[in-house]
Motif scaffolding. Sequence first.
Motif, PDB file in Angstrom:
ATOM      1  N   THR A  10      -0.970   5.973  -7.225  1.00  0.00           N
ATOM      2  CA  THR A  10      -0.539   5.149  -6.105  1.00  0.00           C
ATOM      3  C   THR A  10      -1.776   4.861  -5.269  1.00  0.00           C
ATOM      4  N   ILE A  11      -1.992   3.584  -5.012  1.00  0.00           N
ATOM      5  CA  ILE A  11      -3.182   3.149  -4.292  1.00  0.00           C
ATOM      6  C   ILE A  11      -2.746   2.585  -2.947  1.00  0.00           C
ATOM      7  N   TYR A  12      -3.345   3.099  -1.894  1.00  0.00           N
ATOM      8  CA  TYR A  12      -3.062   2.632  -0.536  1.00  0.00           C
ATOM      9  C   TYR A  12      -4.214   1.774  -0.052  1.00  0.00           C
ATOM     10  N   ARG A  13      -3.907   0.864   0.847  1.00  0.00           N
ATOM     11  CA  ARG A  13      -4.946  -0.029   1.360  1.00  0.00           C
ATOM     12  C   ARG A  13      -6.117   0.772   1.929  1.00  0.00           C
ATOM     13  N   ASN A  58      -7.416   3.385   0.781  1.00  0.00           N
ATOM     14  CA  ASN A  58      -8.182   4.055  -0.263  1.00  0.00           C
ATOM     15  C   ASN A  58      -9.280   3.196  -0.866  1.00  0.00           C
ATOM     16  N   HIS A  90       1.627   0.803  -6.959  1.00  0.00           N
ATOM     17  CA  HIS A  90       1.943   1.906  -7.863  1.00  0.00           C
ATOM     18  C   HIS A  90       1.575   1.445  -9.277  1.00  0.00           C
ATOM     19  N   ASP A  98      -1.105  -3.276   1.102  1.00  0.00           N
ATOM     20  CA  ASP A  98      -0.308  -2.156   1.595  1.00  0.00           C
ATOM     21  C   ASP A  98      -0.382  -1.012   0.584  1.00  0.00           C
ATOM     22  N   ARG A  99       0.365  -1.142  -0.513  1.00  0.00           N
ATOM     23  CA  ARG A  99       0.430  -0.043  -1.477  1.00  0.00           C
ATOM     24  C   ARG A  99       0.711  -0.623  -2.857  1.00  0.00           C
ATOM     25  N   GLU A 121       3.785  -3.154  -3.165  1.00  0.00           N
ATOM     26  CA  GLU A 121       4.685  -3.017  -2.019  1.00  0.00           C
ATOM     27  C   GLU A 121       4.016  -3.636  -0.818  1.00  0.00           C
ATOM     28  N   ASN A 122       4.753  -4.445  -0.098  1.00  0.00           N
ATOM     29  CA  ASN A 122       4.179  -5.066   1.090  1.00  0.00           C
ATOM     30  C   ASN A 122       5.141  -4.898   2.245  1.00  0.00           C
TER      31      ASN A 122
END
Length: 171
Positions: free
Chosen positions: A138-141, A143, A128, A125-126, A170-171
């Motif tokens: 912050t890395i998002y899925r 990306n 930080h 998900d994400r 974060e999930n």
Amino acid sequence: YDAPVSEGGEHGYGVDGEDKFLALQSVLRRFWRTDTDGGAFPTEPELLPRAAILNGQPVKMVEKADLLAPKTMDALSPSPNATDLMQPMAMERFGCYYGFVLYSKVLNKTIRKNQALSFHRGPRDRAHVLVDGVLIKTIYRSNASDASNNYTFGLPFDAPAGARFQILVEN
């Protein structure tokens, strides 16, 4: 997420443009029995305040907390399950299927500016990334750097030995 209702309460739509919530509601209505299911079919609730932000209406925030402060961490996780690991494990391996997991390490050597750091097969998900409590990235899925969902990045500065390197997932 291919769901009839989003996390914020908005209706989900299929690739054909059909409102999934209304379609599901239509099916459920056919099986609803007023005599045994509690009366009339329930009406749709109002959207949560989060949606008001999207419509340009401000929502006043009256309190805040430092997420990584010990007092906040104690409140969020009254029975912390700190575990020493050689490398991070998926949060599901800890029995945590939603929410947050904080991975933390005091660096034993300097990570140089722009030195390649990689996430393999994640985050789902994400995530930080912080150094000494300062948000770096912050890395998002979505990306991911490649089809295997790997992600590579560098820090914008040297992180010296003794600095605390953290990844809040974060999930």
